[in-house]
Design a protein around this motif. Structure first.
Motif, mmCIF file in Angstrom:
data_model
loop_
_atom_site.group_PDB
_atom_site.id
_atom_site.type_symbol
_atom_site.label_atom_id
_atom_site.label_comp_id
_atom_site.label_asym_id
_atom_site.label_seq_id
_atom_site.Cartn_x
_atom_site.Cartn_y
_atom_site.Cartn_z
ATOM 1 N N ASN A 69 -49.521 11.236 -38.288
ATOM 2 C CA ASN A 69 -50.334 11.960 -37.305
ATOM 3 C C ASN A 69 -49.946 11.692 -35.858
ATOM 4 O O ASN A 69 -50.276 12.498 -34.978
ATOM 5 N N HIS A 70 -49.278 10.575 -35.602
ATOM 6 C CA HIS A 70 -49.038 10.206 -34.209
ATOM 7 C C HIS A 70 -47.564 10.074 -33.836
ATOM 8 O O HIS A 70 -47.250 9.964 -32.651
ATOM 9 N N SER A 71 -46.668 10.071 -34.798
ATOM 10 C CA SER A 71 -45.243 9.946 -34.475
ATOM 11 C C SER A 71 -44.662 11.309 -34.109
ATOM 12 O O SER A 71 -45.151 12.357 -34.543
ATOM 13 N N ARG A 72 -43.606 11.266 -33.328
ATOM 14 C CA ARG A 72 -42.896 12.487 -32.934
ATOM 15 C C ARG A 72 -41.647 12.602 -33.801
ATOM 16 O O ARG A 72 -40.656 11.943 -33.576
ATOM 17 N N PHE A 73 -41.712 13.440 -34.806
ATOM 18 C CA PHE A 73 -40.599 13.602 -35.734
ATOM 19 C C PHE A 73 -39.594 14.638 -35.244
ATOM 20 O O PHE A 73 -38.384 14.462 -35.370
ATOM 21 N N ILE A 74 -40.110 15.745 -34.713
ATOM 22 C CA ILE A 74 -39.274 16.907 -34.402
ATOM 23 C C ILE A 74 -38.943 16.927 -32.912
ATOM 24 O O ILE A 74 -39.843 16.925 -32.077
ATOM 25 N N PRO A 75 -37.667 16.936 -32.539
ATOM 26 C CA PRO A 75 -37.310 17.077 -31.125
ATOM 27 C C PRO A 75 -37.823 18.401 -30.569
ATOM 28 O O PRO A 75 -37.878 19.411 -31.280
ATOM 29 N N HIS A 76 -38.215 18.395 -29.304
ATOM 30 C CA HIS A 76 -38.693 19.632 -28.696
ATOM 31 C C HIS A 76 -38.158 19.757 -27.278
ATOM 32 O O HIS A 76 -37.813 18.766 -26.626
ATOM 33 N N GLN A 107 -56.793 11.906 -43.754
ATOM 34 C CA GLN A 107 -56.664 13.303 -43.379
ATOM 35 C C GLN A 107 -55.481 13.489 -42.439
ATOM 36 O O GLN A 107 -55.380 12.825 -41.413
ATOM 37 N N LEU A 108 -54.578 14.389 -42.804
ATOM 38 C CA LEU A 108 -53.480 14.737 -41.915
ATOM 39 C C LEU A 108 -53.955 15.778 -40.912
ATOM 40 O O LEU A 108 -54.562 16.784 -41.288
ATOM 41 N N ASP A 109 -53.662 15.538 -39.638
ATOM 42 C CA ASP A 109 -53.979 16.547 -38.641
ATOM 43 C C ASP A 109 -52.802 17.516 -38.528
ATOM 44 O O ASP A 109 -51.856 17.472 -39.324
ATOM 45 N N THR A 110 -52.849 18.389 -37.529
ATOM 46 C CA THR A 110 -51.798 19.405 -37.394
ATOM 47 C C THR A 110 -50.423 18.777 -37.221
ATOM 48 O O THR A 110 -49.436 19.216 -37.834
ATOM 49 N N THR A 111 -50.368 17.736 -36.389
ATOM 50 C CA THR A 111 -49.088 17.039 -36.185
ATOM 51 C C THR A 111 -48.588 16.430 -37.481
ATOM 52 O O THR A 111 -47.395 16.510 -37.808
ATOM 53 N N GLY A 112 -49.502 15.825 -38.242
ATOM 54 C CA GLY A 112 -49.124 15.213 -39.506
ATOM 55 C C GLY A 112 -48.574 16.217 -40.498
ATOM 56 O O GLY A 112 -47.575 15.954 -41.192
ATOM 57 N N VAL A 113 -49.207 17.379 -40.568
ATOM 58 C CA VAL A 113 -48.727 18.435 -41.477
ATOM 59 C C VAL A 113 -47.333 18.900 -41.067
ATOM 60 O O VAL A 113 -46.437 19.071 -41.909
ATOM 61 N N HIS A 114 -47.135 19.081 -39.764
ATOM 62 C CA HIS A 114 -45.813 19.497 -39.280
ATOM 63 C C HIS A 114 -44.754 18.445 -39.585
ATOM 64 O O HIS A 114 -43.615 18.779 -39.940
ATOM 65 N N ASN A 115 -45.118 17.173 -39.444
ATOM 66 C CA ASN A 115 -44.158 16.095 -39.708
ATOM 67 C C ASN A 115 -43.778 16.025 -41.180
ATOM 68 O O ASN A 115 -42.598 15.857 -41.521
ATOM 69 N N VAL A 116 -44.770 16.155 -42.065
ATOM 70 C CA VAL A 116 -44.481 16.133 -43.505
ATOM 71 C C VAL A 116 -43.638 17.350 -43.891
ATOM 72 O O VAL A 116 -42.697 17.243 -44.693
#
Length: 653
Positions: free
Chosen positions: A439-446, A478-487
């Motif tokens: 939920n809190h890590s930045r996986f995807i470069p932007h 619970q995964l939030d929006t960021t968590g779902v995107h990271n998974v």
């Protein structure tokens, strides 16, 4: 005749000499490149050149020749500069031509002024890459490179005065002691308190000044000329080392984001480069018509040179691998330009001749690490030598993600498995799959459009990095929006070997080649190419003591053989003859006849992958009948084990 100290410590004197002899002939630039290329071929001279990966910037002589092994994290817009310019003395009207290549600031002598209207002025173009050390580079890899450098500069044959007086006390220890420190972090803690970069601090001491050039991705460097704090934009948390602006003058189209390069160039740390970050600078002095960059973009693109030095590239090459124990050139195409082609061939042939005992020893080592499970050890070897060798449409061929299920929950077992992998591969990262991290890590470069830069993420990794995803840490939540995107991003990386970078208005695919190993208690939530359920044959009463004793028992020389083995086999070509292809097809048809429900096309694809890596693991570059039968046997054993576990648990793994 220039001596070593001239081209190494004062390369500008060499460039100036070639420039003066060849002006106005435009071939002077090519002659500069050829001169340094020939010099670096002499007597392993590449080992004489100080490396920014090892030596802090403030210990290096400005305008000296340095090298940097790095990953291209971002590409800035091309910039124009005065390739050739003319100065004039107002008193005598004497005119002198100068070169602007390899410089950040145009220079002129006393009582001289630059004639901006001179007909001799040549405007040229160069490309700037923002480069960082290879993410997750293993400590042992850095140790080997450092030892190579200091062995050569201290040898009586080298007779070279390095452009740095930096001599870490770590180099007073033997190689075995360095390995011992890597394998036993507790011993390191007794000697110093410095944090490590990917697997243990490799420095015997941590100099206070060195902190100027080291920072973690989660922290920022605060410069007296920079506000707010400067983010060095490392992809992984806890990374250390210098970020550099690498200025490339030719063939920059051959390089792209995430490529791993080794560059040789002139170090520039001119304080003038920091002027745009000076808080005391009068912002009203900037003419909006002349400066279209935002303040944030200026701050990011022109950071203080003491924190982000510049390297003006004379020579650059894209690296096939980053294992310092192997020759740089191994494939046939690149070896044509490699001076030590015969030496490289001899190295490969000599190692291949002793491949069988190395494989047997590695299999035994990994079997002990996996608590006596030889089948899991076999698959781990196949996984570690796997690589994406081609792409068919969107399908990456050669990826072999393994899900090692049955790992003890909330145990230090997976941590130690990663430590062992870390000792075997040149670059790796352990991703603990917790709700907090997801939920809190930045996986995807932007893309940050305000600063006009690519903000890094955990999944911006160099090719052939080993990514160990630890699912045993996952708990309910619970995964939030960021968590779902990271998974989702993790799943796409595993399935398609690509990461979709976020450019706000659109996504851009960046292909990758990452070896993913998933450790889990049950079947992983993430996709995988192969699930192997761990069946421990021994249960150590003290896991940490068991794993530490296992690492202690392996000599550094044996570890080096394992490292060469795994890196070398990834680079070998492989083929299947028409005869064997026909035999495999007929065999698969028979398998489908005997068991039409359970044998699918996916089974054929996976068995062919296993056969491919099984052949390569034995040093064979073609598939034989024997290896095909062995691959079928391994797959049968693996499936039986999964079926047994399913019957025990009453549900699918």
């Amino acid at each position: 005749m220039p001596c070593v100290a001239d081209w190494l410590n004062n390369p500008f004197s060499i460039v100036q000499g070639i420039f003066a002899q060849n002006v106005p002939n435009s071939d002077w630039e090519k002659k500069v490149t050829e001169y340094f290329k020939e010099k670096l071929k002499e007597n392993n001279a590449t080992n004489w050149v100080p490396s920014l990966n090892d030596v802090p910037v403030h210990y290096l002589k400005p305008n000296s020749l340095v090298k940097f092994r790095c990953m291209v994290q971002d590409m800035f817009d091309p910039e124009f500069y005065m390739g050739v310019y003319e100065t004039v003395d107002p008193n005598t009207n004497a005119r002198v031509l100068h070169f602007g290549k390899y410089r950040d600031v145009a220079e002129c002598g006393p009582q001289q002024e630059i004639d901006l209207n001179s007909s001799q002025t040549i405007t040229s173009e160069r490309q700037t890459f923002y480069c960082v050390p290879v993410p997750g580079e293993s400590a042992w890899s850095v140790v080997v490179l450092n030892l190579q450098f200091y062995a050569y500069v201290s040898s009586s044959q080298a007779r070279v005065s390095p452009s740095t007086s930096y001599t870490p006390s770590r180099h007073k220890r033997s190689y075995e002691e360095d390995e011992d420190m890597d394998l036993h972090p507790s011993k390191q803690k007794e000697q110093h308190t410095g944090n490590s970069r990917s697997g243990g601090d490799i420095h015997g001491c941590v100099e206070p000044k060195r902190l100027e050039t080291e920072a973690s991705a989660g922290h920022h460097l605060i410069s007296p000329n920079c506000s707010p704090p400067l983010d060095l934009n490392f992809p992984l948390p806890g990374e250390k080392g210098p970020a550099c602006l690498v200025k490339v003058y030719e063939s920059w189209d051959n390089f792209k984001v995430n490529d791993v390069l080794e560059v040789y160039g002139i170090l520039s740390v001119d304080p003038v480069l920091s002027i745009v970050n000076n808080e005391e600078r009068d912002s009203s002095a900037l003419d909006p018509m002349e400066c279209m960059d935002t303040a944030e973009e200026q701050r990011v693109h022109s950071p203080p040179a003491s924190l982000v030095p510049r390297i003006h590239v004379i020579l650059a090459q894209k690296l096939q691998h980053i294992n310092p124990l192997l020759p740089a050139c191994l494939n046939e195409e690149e070896s044509k330009t490699c001076e030590y082609l015969n030496l490289t061939s001899l190295f490969v042939s000599n190692f291949m001749s002793e491949l069988s005992p190395v494989r047997a020893e590695l299999l035994g080592f990994l079997t002990h690490a996996l608590l006596g499970d030889s089948l899991a050890a076999e698959y781990l070897i196949l996984h570690l030598i796997s690589t994406v060798y081609a792409r068919r449409d969107v399908l990456p061929l050669g990826k072999f993600t393994v899900n090692l299920s049955g790992c003890p929950r909330n145990s230090i077992f997976t941590e130690h498995i990663y430590r062992i992998i870390q000792q075997l591969v040149p670059a790796s990262y352990r991703l603990q799959m917790t709700i907090e991290n997801m939920n809190h890590s930045r996986f995807i470069p932007h893309k940050d459009y305000a600063a006009n830069r690519l903000v890094s993420g955990v999944l911006q990794l160099a090719s052939n990095t080993s990514l160990v995803v630890d699912e045993t840490q996952l708990e309910q939540g619970q995964l939030d929006t960021t968590g779902v995107h990271n998974v989702t991003a993790l799943g796409n990386l595993i399935t398609w070997q690509k990461v979709d970078y976020d450019f706000s208005y659109h996504q851009m695919e960046f292909p990758c080649n990452i070896n993913v190993l998933i450790t889990s208690e049950g079947r992983s939530l993430l996709p995988s190419d192969c699930q192997v359920h761990l069946q421990p044959q021994i249960i150590p009463p003290n896991m940490e003591e068991y794993m530490n004793s296992l690492l202690t028992a392996v000599l550094p020389s044996v570890l080096n053989k394992f490292r060469i083995y795994l890196s070398l086999l990834r680079l070998l070509d492989y083929s299947i003859s028409d005869e064997v292809t026909k035999a495999v097809e007929e065999d698969f048809v028979e398998m489908r006849k005997n068991d039409p429900e359970s044998i699918t096309a996916d089974d054929l694809h996976r068995t062919l992958l296993v056969a491919r890596f099984l052949s390569l693991s034995a040093g064979q570059t073609t598939l034989s009948r024997e290896r095909w039968l062995r691959a079928k046997q391994l797959e049968a054993l693996r499936k039986v084990r999964l079926q047994q576990q399913k019957c025990v648990n009453g549900n699918e793994l």
